[in-house]
Design an enzyme around this catalytic site. Sequence first.
Site, PDB file in Angstrom:
ATOM      1  CD  GLU A  90     -24.878   8.927  29.291  1.00  0.00           C
ATOM      2  OE1 GLU A  90     -24.028   8.070  29.577  1.00  0.00           O
ATOM      3  OE2 GLU A  90     -25.349   9.055  28.166  1.00  0.00           O
ATOM      4  CB  CYS A 103     -24.766  18.643  25.854  1.00  0.00           C
ATOM      5  SG  CYS A 103     -26.106  17.776  25.063  1.00  0.00           S
ATOM      6  CB  CYS A 110     -37.004  11.031  25.139  1.00  0.00           C
ATOM      7  SG  CYS A 110     -37.864  12.269  24.147  1.00  0.00           S
ATOM      8  CB  CYS A 114     -36.526  10.308  17.364  1.00  0.00           C
ATOM      9  SG  CYS A 114     -37.416  11.837  17.674  1.00  0.00           S
ATOM     10  CB  CYS A 117     -32.955   9.412  19.361  1.00  0.00           C
ATOM     11  SG  CYS A 117     -32.528  10.054  20.991  1.00  0.00           S
ATOM     12  CB  CYS A 341     -25.708  14.269  18.555  1.00  0.00           C
ATOM     13  SG  CYS A 341     -24.989  15.855  18.477  1.00  0.00           S
TER      14      CYS A 341
HETATM   15  N1  SAH Z   1     -35.297  16.135  22.299  1.00  0.00           N
HETATM   16  C1  SAH Z   1     -34.630  17.245  21.732  1.00  0.00           C
HETATM   17  C2  SAH Z   1     -33.243  17.469  22.287  1.00  0.00           C
HETATM   18  C3  SAH Z   1     -32.393  16.261  22.544  1.00  0.00           C
HETATM   19  S1  SAH Z   1     -31.810  15.400  21.134  1.00  0.00           S
HETATM   20  C4  SAH Z   1     -34.586  17.124  20.217  1.00  0.00           C
HETATM   21  O1  SAH Z   1     -34.907  16.085  19.692  1.00  0.00           O
HETATM   22  O2  SAH Z   1     -34.260  18.130  19.587  1.00  0.00           O
HETATM   23  C5  SAH Z   1     -30.528  16.478  20.533  1.00  0.00           C
HETATM   24  C6  SAH Z   1     -30.200  16.316  19.053  1.00  0.00           C
HETATM   25  O3  SAH Z   1     -29.539  15.074  18.783  1.00  0.00           O
HETATM   26  C7  SAH Z   1     -31.441  16.324  18.183  1.00  0.00           C
HETATM   27  O4  SAH Z   1     -31.288  17.139  17.055  1.00  0.00           O
HETATM   28  C8  SAH Z   1     -31.536  14.891  17.781  1.00  0.00           C
HETATM   29  O5  SAH Z   1     -32.277  14.745  16.631  1.00  0.00           O
HETATM   30  C9  SAH Z   1     -30.101  14.498  17.632  1.00  0.00           C
HETATM   31  N2  SAH Z   1     -29.907  13.043  17.625  1.00  0.00           N
HETATM   32  C10 SAH Z   1     -30.632  12.115  18.265  1.00  0.00           C
HETATM   33  N3  SAH Z   1     -30.136  10.883  18.033  1.00  0.00           N
HETATM   34  C11 SAH Z   1     -29.075  11.043  17.219  1.00  0.00           C
HETATM   35  C12 SAH Z   1     -28.113  10.135  16.662  1.00  0.00           C
HETATM   36  N4  SAH Z   1     -28.166   8.838  16.907  1.00  0.00           N
HETATM   37  N5  SAH Z   1     -27.133  10.651  15.910  1.00  0.00           N
HETATM   38  C13 SAH Z   1     -27.055  11.983  15.692  1.00  0.00           C
HETATM   39  N6  SAH Z   1     -27.904  12.883  16.201  1.00  0.00           N
HETATM   40  C14 SAH Z   1     -28.907  12.429  16.962  1.00  0.00           C
HETATM   41 FE1  SF4 Z   2     -36.469  12.449  22.360  1.00  0.00          FE
HETATM   42 FE2  SF4 Z   2     -34.258  11.615  21.163  1.00  0.00          FE
HETATM   43 FE3  SF4 Z   2     -36.361  12.385  19.712  1.00  0.00          FE
HETATM   44 FE4  SF4 Z   2     -34.941  14.228  21.042  1.00  0.00          FE
HETATM   45  S1  SF4 Z   2     -34.223  12.952  19.352  1.00  0.00           S
HETATM   46  S2  SF4 Z   2     -37.179  14.028  20.961  1.00  0.00           S
HETATM   47  S3  SF4 Z   2     -34.348  13.021  22.860  1.00  0.00           S
HETATM   48  S4  SF4 Z   2     -36.296  10.622  21.116  1.00  0.00           S
END
Ligand code: SAH
Ligand code: SF4
Length: 373
Positions: A90, A103, A110, A114, A117, A341
């Site tokens: 996306e 974005c 990934c 995390c 996420c 996000c």
């Molecule tokens: N992998 C990279 C970039 C993609 S994620 C990273 O982790 O930085 C982009 C941003 O969205 C990151 O700051 C991540 O922590 C945040 N993010 C991920 N899941 C989220 C969620 N469910 N709600 C709000 N922010 C989220």
């Molecule tokens: Fe990967 Fe999501 Fe963690 Fe970013 S926030 S590193 S996209 S798992």
Amino acid sequence: MINLLDFDRDGLTRWCVEQGEKPFRATQLFRWIHQRGVADFERMTDLAKSLRHKLEGRAWVAPLSVISEQVSRDGTVKWLFDVGAGNAVETVFIPEDDRGTLCVSSQAGCAVACRFCSTGHQGFSRNLSTGEILAQLWHAEHQLRSRLGLPEGERAITNVVMMGMGEPLQNYAALVPALRAMLDDHGYGLSRRRVTVSTSGVVPMIERLMADCPVALAVSLHAPDDVLRDELVPINRKYPLHDLLAACKAYLVAAPRDFITFEYCMLDGVNDRPEQAQALLNLVRGKVACKFNLIPFNPFPASGLKRSPRERVVAFADVLQNGGIVTTIRKTRGDDIDAACGQLAGEVQDRTRVQVRLADRRPFPLQVQTETP
Ligand code: SAH
Ligand code: SF4
């Protein structure tokens, strides 16, 4: 067939020379593709017929096929692109008064996984190629330009953030040429300050990015200490906070901005207490010039987590702000189309069995053992 979107201008120049062409032909070609959005060699009228003919047989500009496009009430646009073998990624366009931000995704899924996420919950399939990263920008820019009826030379996209699906610094080899094409005056001509790489903290690659292609850096912190960060952002076990902050500080020497943006996703009862804000302040103050961007957690099915109440986010921001650190609270955009996000899910054929690993995790709120047995 060679995909010409796989090259930055230096790469395209090398390729053109290999084909027996003069180096300046690469610049002409690059401008047709990236500045004007032209994929059909016949339309590249200032290229010799013989070159156009040669290109027809050897190369193409490979677009991504669009599975769907959704437009939010607030003007946010989300595209779902097919990248083959059951994977889809996306890309989101966020219009604002004075800018348009795209974005962009860097991977199908990934591997960092995390906790909060949705991409991380899907597991990891594969890295995107440079061509697949750039095709997102190429498609969005030229489609928006014609849709908005922008005059020749005016850009729809003024900022790119590598904050879509994936960890860009775990796809470094493909990322760097894509960033270079974004910055190139013959490409998208974006300034280094307007291209942001967001990372969960791949420390050695932060150091390399500084040398190879310094752009604005955002680091996803999410916790004030290693115990909690190990749980939320598992890559912390490999690159703990001490090393991460040292890499951030070092990055500032070459960075186009004089601060690092720390992103912090606000999770109800997990990382949003005032004393955690204080701990965060102690962690960074005087060590690395930074701003904080607090992101209200965007829930998705199966996360088992909740968004912090607004008052708690504001109180958290106040602690940081009163400690002298500029702090913003991110506006949620495009949530009616799941474009906010952390909601980008695309379609990922998981090859890492992440669901199995996630099932073993401890429940939240995390109980840290302090008493001795
Ligand atoms: N992998 C990279 C970039 C993609 S994620 C990273 O982790 O930085 C982009 C941003 O969205 C990151 O700051 C991540 O922590 C945040 N993010 C991920 N899941 C989220 C969620 N469910 N709600 C709000 N922010 C989220
Ligand atoms: Fe990967 Fe999501 Fe963690 Fe970013 S926030 S590193 S996209 S798992």
